[in-house]
Design a protein around this motif. Sequence first.
Motif, PDB file in Angstrom:
ATOM      1  N   ILE A  62      10.666   0.922  -1.064  1.00 29.44           N
ATOM      2  CA  ILE A  62      10.097  -0.407  -0.785  1.00 29.44           C
ATOM      3  C   ILE A  62      11.039  -1.508  -1.285  1.00 29.44           C
ATOM      4  CG2 ILE A  62       8.165  -1.966  -1.353  1.00 29.44           C
ATOM      5  CD1 ILE A  62       6.395   0.654  -1.432  1.00 29.44           C
ATOM      6  N   ALA A  63      11.610  -1.288  -2.482  1.00 29.97           N
ATOM      7  CA  ALA A  63      12.522  -2.291  -3.053  1.00 29.97           C
ATOM      8  C   ALA A  63      13.810  -2.416  -2.235  1.00 29.97           C
ATOM      9  CB  ALA A  63      12.854  -1.910  -4.497  1.00 29.97           C
ATOM     10  N   SER A  64      14.150  -1.377  -1.473  1.00 28.35           N
ATOM     11  CA  SER A  64      15.409  -1.408  -0.695  1.00 28.35           C
ATOM     12  C   SER A  64      15.201  -1.807   0.755  1.00 28.35           C
ATOM     13  CB  SER A  64      16.062  -0.024  -0.689  1.00 28.35           C
ATOM     14  OG  SER A  64      16.149   0.478  -1.971  1.00 28.35           O
ATOM     15  N   LEU A  65      13.952  -2.056   1.138  1.00 24.36           N
ATOM     16  CA  LEU A  65      13.679  -2.289   2.566  1.00 24.36           C
ATOM     17  C   LEU A  65      14.508  -3.420   3.167  1.00 24.36           C
ATOM     18  CD1 LEU A  65       9.836  -1.743   3.087  1.00 24.36           C
ATOM     19  CD2 LEU A  65      11.745  -0.454   4.073  1.00 24.36           C
ATOM     20  N   GLU A 111       4.377  -0.830   3.640  1.00 20.57           N
ATOM     21  CA  GLU A 111       5.473  -1.822   3.646  1.00 20.57           C
ATOM     22  C   GLU A 111       6.496  -1.481   4.730  1.00 20.57           C
ATOM     23  OE1 GLU A 111       4.120  -0.467   1.034  1.00 20.57           O
ATOM     24  OE2 GLU A 111       3.622  -2.056  -0.395  1.00 20.57           O
ATOM     25  N   VAL A 112       6.735  -0.191   4.923  1.00 22.00           N
ATOM     26  CA  VAL A 112       7.664   0.239   5.979  1.00 22.00           C
ATOM     27  C   VAL A 112       7.069  -0.139   7.331  1.00 22.00           C
ATOM     28  CG1 VAL A 112       8.691   2.256   7.137  1.00 22.00           C
ATOM     29  CG2 VAL A 112       8.628   2.156   4.624  1.00 22.00           C
ATOM     30  N   ARG A 113       5.793   0.157   7.503  1.00 20.20           N
ATOM     31  CA  ARG A 113       5.137  -0.117   8.784  1.00 20.20           C
ATOM     32  C   ARG A 113       5.166  -1.621   9.093  1.00 20.20           C
ATOM     33  NH1 ARG A 113       3.365   4.433  10.652  1.00 20.20           N
ATOM     34  NH2 ARG A 113       2.829   3.324  12.543  1.00 20.20           N
ATOM     35  N   ARG A 114       4.892  -2.423   8.084  1.00 15.06           N
ATOM     36  CA  ARG A 114       4.841  -3.872   8.298  1.00 15.06           C
ATOM     37  C   ARG A 114       6.200  -4.376   8.812  1.00 15.06           C
ATOM     38  NH1 ARG A 114       3.292  -6.126   3.116  1.00 15.06           N
ATOM     39  NH2 ARG A 114       1.672  -4.552   3.137  1.00 15.06           N
TER      40      ARG A 114
END
Length: 230
Positions: A62-65, A111-114
């Motif tokens: 999530i922090a690297s998205l 978070e990835v999906r968003r």
Amino acid sequence: MKKIVIAIDGFSSTGKSTIAKQLAKKLGYIYVDTGAMYRAVTLFSMQKGFITETKFDKELLIASLNTIEIGFMFNEELGFSEVILNGLNVEKMIRSLEVSNFVSQVAEVSEVRRKLVEQQQKMGEEKGIVMDGRDIGTVVFPNAELKFFINASAETRALRRYDELTKRGDDVTYKSILENVQMRDYIDSTREDSPLIKADDAIEIDNSDLDLNEQFQLIYRIVQKKIEVA
Ligand code: DC
């Protein structure tokens, strides 16, 4: 002619991308394989060591998205777009069984999906698009003019994927693929965020007993009718 949005959802290895590519080519529409985008994030997580057989560090992912950039580049020879992850063509790498084994876990992360849904919605702003995935008719384009939900038995789907992977030289067994298909069906349809479900207004097609041509003819007739009245 007015351009529309065509959403194609369904379980893994139902041949959604084959139909979507055929339709996009015939209609002169853009084709977007959203599964490839989740696969690219998965490959990134594997390369960084965020996800392994024994652990999945969601927080690090999530922090690297914001360092992940996914794009598509049209390959003239193949006639469809390939996935680019941070400037590199990863089309072949994202199709491995290893990526398939991890991808459902990555696709569960909200978070990835968003991030990916936002990008997908932007790609469809101009319409004239065929997009395939799991949540296209329900979440990405709930107002799509046309929605299909494709299905086939797990055994049929595993056999198709087995043929595809062995043809390109991957060393896999039918059993491992069937297990992967069944595991992904389970995770994809029971996850909390945007589970795979048929949209109420989607047209369901079981293609277990249809060949590619029969399937295309069936779907293209429906599309033509829709475009005529759009
Ligand atoms: O279509 P595919 O098998 O390449 O998709 C890979 C995985 O990505 C699938 O197991 C679930 C996930 N996925 C998703 O959650 N939402 C999408 N719109 C597309 C794929």
